[in-house]
Design a protein around this motif. Sequence first.
Motif, PDB file in Angstrom:
ATOM      1  N   THR A  47       0.826  -1.211   0.000  1.00 51.60           N
ATOM      2  CA  THR A  47       0.000   0.000   0.000  1.00 51.60           C
ATOM      3  C   THR A  47       0.856   1.255   0.000  1.00 51.60           C
ATOM      4  N   LEU A  48       1.879   1.293   0.834  1.00 48.21           N
ATOM      5  CA  LEU A  48       2.751   2.467   0.894  1.00 48.21           C
ATOM      6  C   LEU A  48       3.522   2.671  -0.400  1.00 48.21           C
ATOM      7  N   ILE A  49       4.050   1.594  -0.961  1.00 46.12           N
ATOM      8  CA  ILE A  49       4.778   1.688  -2.229  1.00 46.12           C
ATOM      9  C   ILE A  49       3.835   2.179  -3.331  1.00 46.12           C
ATOM     10  N   THR A  50       2.625   1.630  -3.363  1.00 42.61           N
ATOM     11  CA  THR A  50       1.633   2.040  -4.354  1.00 42.61           C
ATOM     12  C   THR A  50       1.332   3.523  -4.233  1.00 42.61           C
ATOM     13  N   LEU A  51       1.124   3.996  -3.008  1.00 37.64           N
ATOM     14  CA  LEU A  51       0.793   5.406  -2.775  1.00 37.64           C
ATOM     15  C   LEU A  51       1.935   6.321  -3.196  1.00 37.64           C
ATOM     16  N   VAL A  52       3.151   5.991  -2.801  1.00 38.70           N
ATOM     17  CA  VAL A  52       4.304   6.841  -3.125  1.00 38.70           C
ATOM     18  C   VAL A  52       4.527   6.894  -4.633  1.00 38.70           C
ATOM     19  N   VAL A  53       4.506   5.747  -5.291  1.00 39.18           N
ATOM     20  CA  VAL A  53       4.723   5.719  -6.743  1.00 39.18           C
ATOM     21  C   VAL A  53       3.589   6.449  -7.462  1.00 39.18           C
ATOM     22  N   ALA A  54       2.350   6.269  -7.009  1.00 38.51           N
ATOM     23  CA  ALA A  54       1.212   6.953  -7.631  1.00 38.51           C
ATOM     24  C   ALA A  54       1.363   8.466  -7.524  1.00 38.51           C
ATOM     25  N   LEU A  55       1.788   8.964  -6.374  1.00 36.99           N
ATOM     26  CA  LEU A  55       1.981  10.403  -6.202  1.00 36.99           C
ATOM     27  C   LEU A  55       3.108  10.926  -7.082  1.00 36.99           C
ATOM     28  N   LEU A  56       4.203  10.178  -7.146  1.00 35.17           N
ATOM     29  CA  LEU A  56       5.332  10.606  -7.977  1.00 35.17           C
ATOM     30  C   LEU A  56       4.968  10.635  -9.459  1.00 35.17           C
ATOM     31  N   VAL A  57       4.325   9.581  -9.931  1.00 36.13           N
ATOM     32  CA  VAL A  57       3.959   9.510 -11.347  1.00 36.13           C
ATOM     33  C   VAL A  57       2.887  10.545 -11.677  1.00 36.13           C
ATOM     34  N   GLY A  58       1.899  10.683 -10.808  1.00 32.40           N
ATOM     35  CA  GLY A  58       0.861  11.693 -11.026  1.00 32.40           C
ATOM     36  C   GLY A  58       1.448  13.093 -11.071  1.00 32.40           C
ATOM     37  N   GLY A  59       2.366  13.390 -10.157  1.00 34.99           N
ATOM     38  CA  GLY A  59       3.037  14.688 -10.151  1.00 34.99           C
ATOM     39  C   GLY A  59       3.854  14.907 -11.405  1.00 34.99           C
ATOM     40  N   ALA A  60       4.497  13.851 -11.884  1.00 31.56           N
ATOM     41  CA  ALA A  60       5.287  13.959 -13.114  1.00 31.56           C
ATOM     42  C   ALA A  60       4.398  14.222 -14.324  1.00 31.56           C
ATOM     43  N   VAL A  61       3.220  13.621 -14.360  1.00 24.95           N
ATOM     44  CA  VAL A  61       2.283  13.852 -15.465  1.00 24.95           C
ATOM     45  C   VAL A  61       1.842  15.313 -15.475  1.00 24.95           C
ATOM     46  N   VAL A  62       1.499  15.839 -14.306  1.00 21.94           N
ATOM     47  CA  VAL A  62       1.084  17.242 -14.204  1.00 21.94           C
ATOM     48  C   VAL A  62       2.235  18.162 -14.598  1.00 21.94           C
ATOM     49  N   ALA A  63       3.422  17.899 -14.053  1.00 20.69           N
ATOM     50  CA  ALA A  63       4.576  18.752 -14.337  1.00 20.69           C
ATOM     51  C   ALA A  63       4.921  18.751 -15.827  1.00 20.69           C
ATOM     52  N   SER A  64       4.889  17.594 -16.461  1.00 16.15           N
ATOM     53  CA  SER A  64       5.240  17.536 -17.875  1.00 16.15           C
ATOM     54  C   SER A  64       4.211  18.272 -18.729  1.00 16.15           C
ATOM     55  N   ALA A  65       2.935  18.194 -18.358  1.00 20.19           N
ATOM     56  CA  ALA A  65       1.903  18.908 -19.107  1.00 20.19           C
ATOM     57  C   ALA A  65       2.069  20.419 -18.954  1.00 20.19           C
ATOM     58  N   VAL A  66       2.403  20.860 -17.756  1.00 18.00           N
ATOM     59  CA  VAL A  66       2.594  22.291 -17.518  1.00 18.00           C
ATOM     60  C   VAL A  66       3.838  22.789 -18.248  1.00 18.00           C
TER      61      VAL A  66
END
Length: 67
Positions: free
Chosen positions: A34-53
Amino acid sequence: MGEANTLAVLAGGVGGSVGAFVGVAIGGDPIRVTLITLVVALLVGGAVVASAVIAGDVEFLVDVDGE
């Protein structure tokens, strides 16, 4: 749905999918997965937002008035 909402849905979907895959692939006890899933999800989601911006596809962070 505005640009910001669409981006949030896409980032959440991509981040959640990749996070779940990595969490299950690494394995371990349920809390660790659960913790690994949460951390990776936040990192990847943040990267998607950052790359779009950075690419200029989304300007909602710059436009305070939301127009």
